[in-house]
Design a protein around this motif. Structure first.
Motif, short mmCIF file in Angstrom:
data_model
loop_
_atom_site.label_atom_id
_atom_site.label_comp_id
_atom_site.label_asym_id
_atom_site.label_seq_id
_atom_site.Cartn_x
_atom_site.Cartn_y
_atom_site.Cartn_z
N UNK A 15 0.81 -1.21 0.00
CA UNK A 15 0.00 0.00 0.00
C UNK A 15 0.84 1.26 0.00
N UNK A 16 0.18 2.36 0.26
CA UNK A 16 0.81 3.68 0.24
C UNK A 16 2.10 3.68 1.05
N UNK A 17 3.16 4.19 0.42
CA UNK A 17 4.44 4.32 1.08
C UNK A 17 5.38 3.13 0.91
N UNK A 18 4.86 2.00 0.41
CA UNK A 18 5.71 0.83 0.19
C UNK A 18 6.58 1.08 -1.05
N UNK A 19 7.73 0.41 -1.07
CA UNK A 19 8.64 0.50 -2.22
C UNK A 19 8.53 -0.78 -3.05
N UNK A 20 8.46 -0.60 -4.36
CA UNK A 20 8.43 -1.73 -5.29
C UNK A 20 9.63 -1.58 -6.22
N UNK A 21 10.55 -2.54 -6.15
CA UNK A 21 11.72 -2.52 -7.03
C UNK A 21 11.32 -3.12 -8.38
N UNK A 22 11.85 -2.55 -9.45
CA UNK A 22 11.50 -3.01 -10.79
C UNK A 22 12.79 -3.31 -11.56
N UNK A 50 0.19 5.04 -4.62
CA UNK A 50 0.95 5.81 -3.64
C UNK A 50 2.23 5.12 -3.19
N UNK A 51 2.73 4.23 -4.03
CA UNK A 51 3.95 3.50 -3.69
C UNK A 51 5.14 4.11 -4.43
N UNK A 52 6.32 3.78 -3.94
CA UNK A 52 7.55 4.22 -4.58
C UNK A 52 7.98 3.17 -5.60
N UNK A 53 8.29 3.60 -6.80
CA UNK A 53 8.79 2.71 -7.85
C UNK A 53 10.30 2.89 -7.90
N UNK A 54 11.03 1.82 -7.62
CA UNK A 54 12.49 1.87 -7.59
C UNK A 54 13.03 1.15 -8.82
N UNK A 55 13.41 1.88 -9.86
CA UNK A 55 13.95 1.21 -11.06
C UNK A 55 15.37 0.74 -10.80
N UNK A 56 15.66 -0.48 -11.21
CA UNK A 56 17.00 -1.05 -11.06
C UNK A 56 17.46 -1.50 -12.44
#
Length: 146
Positions: free
Chosen positions: A73-80, A99-105
């Motif tokens: 949910x909101x505020x969680x980070x999802x690495x991609x 409302x999540x953070x998208x962390x591109x790798x």
């Protein structure tokens, strides 16, 4: 205009919300739903991939619901970690609308480098193409094994 607000415009800060609306998922759906949102040229003789705004909206909403069902949910980070592919946009829209953070790798990194970034950003989930080495390293890191 003199201001310390980096988002201020000459017309005032109220315009910032209107400008940002152009970049929200679904913003172009009503006026351009059937038009191409993403076009990826065929590579190596493959077919061109075209995704409309309507398709992008449906796919990103479906992924956002899957994230929610998994407890994110909101505020969680999802690495991609994806190669250059239109699915990247769907993941980005799904995280943005949730409302999540998208962390591109960068997918060219070594698996241990990717695992470090995933751990460092505190990612609650990782979206990736089939990368068995990365999955193995992440499982080992999560288990606290050497």
């Amino acid at each position: 205009m003199t201001t310390s607000d980096p988002n201020a415009t000459s017309a005032g800060t109220d315009d910032v919300a209107a400008i940002d609306d152009r970049f929200r998922p679904g913003a172009h759906l009503a006026s351009r739903g059937d038009r191409a949102a993403v076009i990826m040229a065929g590579v190596g003789g493959g077919d061109e991939i075209v995704i409309t705004y309507d398709e992008m909206e449906r796919r990103s909403r479906r992924l956002a619901r899957a994230f929610a069902a998994a407890g994110l949910g909101r505020g969680d980070a999802v690495a991609v970690v994806l190669e250059n592919h239109p699915a990247y946009f769907e993941v980005f829209w799904a995280t943005q609308r949730s409302g999540m953070y998208c962390i591109p790798i960068n997918w060219h990194l070594q698996a241990d480098e990717m695992a470090y970034i995933v751990a460092d950003c505190g990612a609650s989930a990782v979206v990736t193409s089939v990368m068995p080495t990365l999955v193995r390293v992440l499982r080992t890191s999560a288990a606290g094994s050497p």
